[in-house]
Write a protein that holds these residues in place. Structure first.
Motif, PDB file in Angstrom:
ATOM      1  N   ASP A  44      16.501  40.103   4.202  1.00  0.00           N
ATOM      2  CA  ASP A  44      15.034  40.302   3.990  1.00  0.00           C
ATOM      3  C   ASP A  44      14.832  41.582   4.443  1.00  0.00           C
ATOM      4  N   ALA A  45      14.198  42.741   3.397  1.00  0.00           N
ATOM      5  CA  ALA A  45      14.101  43.995   3.593  1.00  0.00           C
ATOM      6  C   ALA A  45      12.979  44.105   4.914  1.00  0.00           C
ATOM      7  N   SER A  46      12.131  43.072   5.181  1.00  0.00           N
ATOM      8  CA  SER A  46      10.960  43.465   6.195  1.00  0.00           C
ATOM      9  C   SER A  46      11.657  43.477   7.436  1.00  0.00           C
ATOM     10  N   ARG A  50      13.441  51.235   8.788  1.00  0.00           N
ATOM     11  CA  ARG A  50      13.519  52.136   7.746  1.00  0.00           C
ATOM     12  C   ARG A  50      14.335  53.216   8.587  1.00  0.00           C
ATOM     13  N   VAL A 159      20.258  51.015  -0.940  1.00  0.00           N
ATOM     14  CA  VAL A 159      18.986  51.005  -0.686  1.00  0.00           C
ATOM     15  C   VAL A 159      18.325  51.556  -1.861  1.00  0.00           C
ATOM     16  N   GLU A 162      12.386  52.635  -1.836  1.00  0.00           N
ATOM     17  CA  GLU A 162      11.550  51.952  -0.722  1.00  0.00           C
ATOM     18  C   GLU A 162      12.565  51.674   0.531  1.00  0.00           C
ATOM     19  N   ASN A 164      14.846  49.279   0.630  1.00  0.00           N
ATOM     20  CA  ASN A 164      15.041  47.861   0.398  1.00  0.00           C
ATOM     21  C   ASN A 164      16.543  47.749   0.085  1.00  0.00           C
TER      22      ASN A 164
END
Length: 179
Positions: A44-46, A50, A159, A162, A164
């Motif tokens: 999950d990218a969340s 970053r 990635v 963004e 992700n």
């Protein structure tokens, strides 16, 4: 005459049914022999932090030029270029031979995490974002290691814009700490 005509119809019906069964068997065999495509599990990218990266206009122009001149790598695939043994004079020092390149012909920016092979729960190094056409060297680990040779795993994260994760790639390599 009616008897012979009836036998011909039964014979044709039997042959037609046999052909249909053979075609059905061939279709079933072909479907069973095809392997389903494996879908990689993407985290999950969340949950992922970053990565910071500084891009200047000069860097962007060079990256685009290198990308246009390089070999094509399909989106979501990655061509690895790195040293496979990293030497450190001290466990808290900088390696002078550790190098990781994100080749210009790759289609995605990447970052990577390094784990000891026997403990993939805790990263000993987390890289910054590497844009296409860039490299990282003079690496110092985030975790101090004592003298020894360590089997390690590098997990690349390919990635999108963004940051992700699109896919991951695992590469085994070795870290050697002299003192």
């Amino acid at each position: 005459m009616k008897e012979g005509s009836k036998n011909k119809k039964i014979g044709l019906f039997f042959i037609g049914g046999l052909v249909a069964v053979i075609i059905l068997l061939v279709v079933i065999i072909v479907l069973l022999m095809r392997k389903p495509a494996e879908v990689p599990e993407v985290p999950d990218a969340s949950e992922e932090p970053r990565r910071s990266v500084v891009v200047t206009q000069d860097t962007v122009d060079d990256l685009v030029e290198n990308m246009l001149q390089g070999d094509y790598v399909a989106p979501g695939y990655y061509s690895v270029s790195m040293t496979t043994t990293w030497h450190f004079a001290k466990g808290d020092g900088i390696s002078e031979d550790a190098r990781v390149d994100n080749l210009a012909e790759n289609t995605n920016d990447v970052y990577f995490d390094v784990f000891l092979a026997d403990n993939e729960g805790e990263a000993i190094y987390q890289s910054p974002l590497l844009p296409r056409g860039s490299s990282l060297n003079d690496i110092a680990l985030d975790t101090v290691l004592s003298a020894g040779t360590y089997d390690c795993v590098m997990v690349y994260h390919l990635v999108d814009e963004e940051q992700n994760t699109l896919s991951t790639l695992r590469v085994a390599f070795t870290i050697v700490v002299d003192a």
